[in-house]
Design a protein around this motif. Sequence first.
Motif, PDB file in Angstrom:
ATOM      1  N   SER A 167      -8.499   4.599  -2.141  1.00  0.00           N
ATOM      2  CA  SER A 167      -7.459   4.352  -1.202  1.00  0.00           C
ATOM      3  C   SER A 167      -8.196   3.427   0.033  1.00  0.00           C
ATOM      4  N   TYR A 200       0.822  -1.251   0.065  1.00  0.00           N
ATOM      5  CA  TYR A 200      -0.060   0.065  -0.032  1.00  0.00           C
ATOM      6  C   TYR A 200       0.924   1.282   0.036  1.00  0.00           C
ATOM      7  N   THR A 243      -4.107   0.102  -2.512  1.00  0.00           N
ATOM      8  CA  THR A 243      -4.311  -1.117  -2.805  1.00  0.00           C
ATOM      9  C   THR A 243      -5.121  -1.683  -3.892  1.00  0.00           C
ATOM     10  N   PHE A 289      -1.256  -5.735   1.927  1.00  0.00           N
ATOM     11  CA  PHE A 289      -2.299  -4.627   1.508  1.00  0.00           C
ATOM     12  C   PHE A 289      -2.740  -4.336   3.062  1.00  0.00           C
TER      13      PHE A 289
END
Length: 327
Positions: free
Chosen positions: A146, A31, A61, A79
């Motif tokens: 996001s 991420y 991600t 993630f």
Amino acid sequence: MKRLLLVTAALAAFTVPLQAAAADKLLNASYDIARELFEAENEAFIKVNPGITIDQSHGGTSKQARAIVEGLEADVVTFNQVTDIEFLVKNGFVSEDWQSEFPNNASPFYSFPSFLVRAGNPKGIEDWDDLARDDVKVIFPNPKTSGNARYTYLAATAYAKEKFGGDEAKVTEFVDKIFDNVPVFDTGGRAATTTFVEREIGDVIITFEAETKSIAKQYGEDNYEQVVPSVSLLAEFPVAIVDKVAEKKGSQDLAKTYLDFLYTPEGQTVAAEFGHRVHDEAVAAKYKDEFPDVRLVTVEDVFGGWSKVSQEHFAEGGILDGIYGSR
């Protein structure tokens, strides 16, 4: 026949080194705000596994998951959102039982949406209620792109559900007001940090507690104050082997060794030093004084699980789209 055997043997001689070389290298798709964390994790991993190369790819991600489906050959993902790994499952890149392959539902550490305000907390921001005030400007990235921001959206919604006793109209109105107070929606957490810190826009940034600690440390603890709200949402950081890629590259064993490392005392220590709360009891006890108490609720308890959240909130035409549409 003899010539065929010789050719086959020659091809094998070239094939084996190529497979061995591939198994000495991994690509971790992670991420947006995890760059520094995984630089440190990778360095610690390589110290006990010399000769290994770990490459990184960072971004929102959801974007990372789509990139993998479209050809990004990541061996592993680290993630901040379950739904993006489930997207890889649905597309045949990750096994359906991925959460049982590593401890704690395949989440080596955790955090939650927290606040960072400017020195002296001039707007007196203490809890989610303050984010809906007319005089407060709030910074967090776009939940459409996001995972970090999706946690913020869900945490604010969870708070409102408690505050208004489940009155969904009032819950939506409350969250909508917070969204109205966001002057710019960046695509990822790191861009939002730039907006708050370098462009000096906004009175408060909402991001993972780990990131609030990182910002304060990097840009000067005298310039910012961390504020922990009365309640927030547990943010797990799921990891998985991208089986379709790892099988192709022969990196399954190395991929598992790498993700297992994140659960070791060494890996947990690195995570704690970068502001994440960890599961290892000894490491957690060592860093206990750095993490204030907070009441955390879960997606499962408040929303019925990630699958239901995806359908009701994040799908096209869902609740989140309705909030955007009202702005």
